[in-house]
Design a protein around this motif. Structure first.
Motif, PDB file in Angstrom:
ATOM      1  N   LEU A   1      37.778  51.539  40.632  1.00  0.00           N
ATOM      2  CA  LEU A   1      38.143  51.301  39.234  1.00  0.00           C
ATOM      3  C   LEU A   1      39.354  52.129  38.826  1.00  0.00           C
ATOM      4  CD1 LEU A   1      34.572  51.080  37.669  1.00  0.00           C
ATOM      5  CD2 LEU A   1      36.169  49.195  38.120  1.00  0.00           C
ATOM      6  N   ALA A   2      39.469  53.337  39.350  1.00  0.00           N
ATOM      7  CA  ALA A   2      40.634  54.188  39.055  1.00  0.00           C
ATOM      8  C   ALA A   2      41.904  53.555  39.625  1.00  0.00           C
ATOM      9  CB  ALA A   2      40.427  55.587  39.620  1.00  0.00           C
ATOM     10  N   ARG A   3      41.815  52.986  40.819  1.00  0.00           N
ATOM     11  CA  ARG A   3      42.992  52.322  41.409  1.00  0.00           C
ATOM     12  C   ARG A   3      43.432  51.147  40.536  1.00  0.00           C
ATOM     13  NH1 ARG A   3      42.226  51.363  47.717  1.00  0.00           N
ATOM     14  NH2 ARG A   3      44.215  50.306  47.435  1.00  0.00           N
ATOM     15  N   ALA A   4      42.466  50.400  40.033  1.00  0.00           N
ATOM     16  CA  ALA A   4      42.807  49.279  39.155  1.00  0.00           C
ATOM     17  C   ALA A   4      43.447  49.792  37.865  1.00  0.00           C
ATOM     18  CB  ALA A   4      41.559  48.457  38.851  1.00  0.00           C
ATOM     19  N   ARG A   5      42.854  50.818  37.288  1.00  0.00           N
ATOM     20  CA  ARG A   5      43.398  51.405  36.057  1.00  0.00           C
ATOM     21  C   ARG A   5      44.831  51.885  36.277  1.00  0.00           C
ATOM     22  NH1 ARG A   5      38.854  53.725  35.215  1.00  0.00           N
ATOM     23  NH2 ARG A   5      39.421  55.671  36.228  1.00  0.00           N
ATOM     24  N   ASP A   6      45.057  52.566  37.402  1.00  0.00           N
ATOM     25  CA  ASP A   6      46.399  53.059  37.730  1.00  0.00           C
ATOM     26  C   ASP A   6      47.410  51.916  37.888  1.00  0.00           C
ATOM     27  OD1 ASP A   6      45.381  55.618  37.659  1.00  0.00           O
ATOM     28  OD2 ASP A   6      45.326  55.865  39.849  1.00  0.00           O
ATOM     29  N   ALA A   7      46.920  50.746  38.295  1.00  0.00           N
ATOM     30  CA  ALA A   7      47.789  49.577  38.450  1.00  0.00           C
ATOM     31  C   ALA A   7      47.937  48.813  37.135  1.00  0.00           C
ATOM     32  CB  ALA A   7      47.231  48.649  39.536  1.00  0.00           C
ATOM     33  N   GLY A   8      47.258  49.301  36.074  1.00  0.00           N
ATOM     34  CA  GLY A   8      47.329  48.635  34.779  1.00  0.00           C
ATOM     35  C   GLY A   8      46.506  47.366  34.708  1.00  0.00           C
ATOM     36  N   VAL A   9      45.419  47.320  35.496  1.00  0.00           N
ATOM     37  CA  VAL A   9      44.606  46.114  35.609  1.00  0.00           C
ATOM     38  C   VAL A   9      43.179  46.412  35.150  1.00  0.00           C
ATOM     39  CG1 VAL A   9      43.646  44.454  37.254  1.00  0.00           C
ATOM     40  CG2 VAL A   9      45.994  45.265  37.537  1.00  0.00           C
ATOM     41  N   ALA A  10      42.637  45.531  34.313  1.00  0.00           N
ATOM     42  CA  ALA A  10      41.229  45.629  33.917  1.00  0.00           C
ATOM     43  C   ALA A  10      40.383  45.092  35.071  1.00  0.00           C
ATOM     44  CB  ALA A  10      40.968  44.823  32.657  1.00  0.00           C
ATOM     45  N   ALA A  11      39.381  45.874  35.495  1.00  0.00           N
ATOM     46  CA  ALA A  11      38.586  45.472  36.664  1.00  0.00           C
ATOM     47  C   ALA A  11      37.107  45.724  36.439  1.00  0.00           C
ATOM     48  CB  ALA A  11      39.047  46.234  37.899  1.00  0.00           C
ATOM     49  N   THR A  12      36.305  44.879  37.056  1.00  0.00           N
ATOM     50  CA  THR A  12      34.870  45.091  37.158  1.00  0.00           C
ATOM     51  C   THR A  12      34.500  44.958  38.629  1.00  0.00           C
ATOM     52  OG1 THR A  12      34.384  42.752  36.775  1.00  0.00           O
ATOM     53  CG2 THR A  12      34.335  44.207  34.853  1.00  0.00           C
ATOM     54  N   ILE A  13      33.348  45.516  38.982  1.00  0.00           N
ATOM     55  CA  ILE A  13      32.870  45.453  40.362  1.00  0.00           C
ATOM     56  C   ILE A  13      31.540  44.719  40.378  1.00  0.00           C
ATOM     57  CG2 ILE A  13      32.096  46.794  42.353  1.00  0.00           C
ATOM     58  CD1 ILE A  13      34.065  48.977  41.457  1.00  0.00           C
ATOM     59  N   ASP A  14      31.405  43.755  41.259  1.00  0.00           N
ATOM     60  CA  ASP A  14      30.159  43.020  41.433  1.00  0.00           C
ATOM     61  C   ASP A  14      29.540  43.469  42.745  1.00  0.00           C
ATOM     62  OD1 ASP A  14      28.272  41.008  42.336  1.00  0.00           O
ATOM     63  OD2 ASP A  14      28.997  39.792  40.669  1.00  0.00           O
ATOM     64  N   GLN A  15      28.401  44.148  42.646  1.00  0.00           N
ATOM     65  CA  GLN A  15      27.694  44.618  43.843  1.00  0.00           C
ATOM     66  C   GLN A  15      26.302  44.014  43.943  1.00  0.00           C
ATOM     67  OE1 GLN A  15      28.222  48.990  43.388  1.00  0.00           O
ATOM     68  NE2 GLN A  15      29.320  48.825  45.319  1.00  0.00           N
ATOM     69  N   THR A  16      26.110  42.865  43.323  1.00  0.00           N
ATOM     70  CA  THR A  16      24.836  42.183  43.391  1.00  0.00           C
ATOM     71  C   THR A  16      24.565  41.746  44.824  1.00  0.00           C
ATOM     72  OG1 THR A  16      25.284  41.325  41.185  1.00  0.00           O
ATOM     73  CG2 THR A  16      23.493  40.286  42.413  1.00  0.00           C
ATOM     74  N   ASP A  17      23.339  41.991  45.304  1.00  0.00           N
ATOM     75  CA  ASP A  17      22.983  41.490  46.632  1.00  0.00           C
ATOM     76  C   ASP A  17      23.202  39.991  46.670  1.00  0.00           C
ATOM     77  OD1 ASP A  17      22.145  43.995  47.283  1.00  0.00           O
ATOM     78  OD2 ASP A  17      20.017  43.533  47.357  1.00  0.00           O
ATOM     79  N   HIS A  18      23.730  39.503  47.770  1.00  0.00           N
ATOM     80  CA  HIS A  18      23.927  38.067  47.879  1.00  0.00           C
ATOM     81  C   HIS A  18      23.141  37.509  49.044  1.00  0.00           C
ATOM     82  CE1 HIS A  18      26.795  38.479  51.222  1.00  0.00           C
ATOM     83  NE2 HIS A  18      27.348  39.467  50.544  1.00  0.00           N
ATOM     84  N   GLY A  19      23.029  36.194  49.057  1.00  0.00           N
ATOM     85  CA  GLY A  19      22.272  35.510  50.093  1.00  0.00           C
ATOM     86  C   GLY A  19      23.001  35.464  51.419  1.00  0.00           C
ATOM     87  N   PRO A  20      22.470  34.712  52.356  1.00  0.00           N
ATOM     88  CA  PRO A  20      23.023  34.690  53.704  1.00  0.00           C
ATOM     89  C   PRO A  20      24.346  33.928  53.837  1.00  0.00           C
ATOM     90  CG  PRO A  20      21.177  33.190  53.547  1.00  0.00           C
ATOM     91  CD  PRO A  20      21.242  33.936  52.244  1.00  0.00           C
ATOM     92  N   ASP A  21      24.701  33.119  52.853  1.00  0.00           N
ATOM     93  CA  ASP A  21      25.917  32.311  52.971  1.00  0.00           C
ATOM     94  C   ASP A  21      27.028  32.887  52.098  1.00  0.00           C
ATOM     95  OD1 ASP A  21      27.924  30.448  53.182  1.00  0.00           O
ATOM     96  OD2 ASP A  21      26.615  28.722  52.847  1.00  0.00           O
TER      97      ASP A  21
END
Length: 129
Positions: free
Chosen positions: A55-75
């Protein structure tokens, strides 16, 4: 609009993050960083990465960012496609790593499937030398 970046802390993932943040900075898009293990897998925490640093790297680039770490299925294609739909992403950024033709034949290629099957444009990048 939104750009979806597939990220794991590898050289290919770093290349995708750098390229995705640069594109978002140019276009004024927000970024969603997809960084999640497959459902039910045992994942070394070092594979997930430091979310505060991302998130700090995104902020430094002037970009609004979110992170999605939801477990995902096999595909992996289903995972990316669902997040593209939820986020309204106009572009997916992926890092590619070099694999031998035999490795691709034996192990398959998630990146190849993403390139062929996703419904939005894809920016595929390789790590530098």
């Amino acid at each position: 609009m939104t750009i979806l970046i597939g990220y794991v802390p590898t050289p290919a993932g770093e290349a995708a993050l750098t390229a995705g943040l640069a594109e978002a900075g140019r276009s004024g898009d927000e970024v969603v960083i997809l960084n999640s293990p497959r459902r039910g897998s045992t994942v070394d925490p070092s594979l997930v990465g430091d979310t505060d640093a991302l998130l700090a790297r995104a902020r430094d680039a002037g970009v609004a960012a979110t992170i999605d770490q939801t477990d995902h299925g096999p595909d992996v294609v289903d995972t990316f496609e669902a997040l593209v739909e939820r986020s309204g992403a106009r572009l997916v950024v992926l890092g590619l790593r070099r694999r031998s033709p035999v490795g691709k034949l034996v192990m398959g290629s998630d990146a190849q499937r993403l390139l062929l099957e996703l419904s939005v444009p894809i920016l595929a990048v390789k790590p530098g030398p």
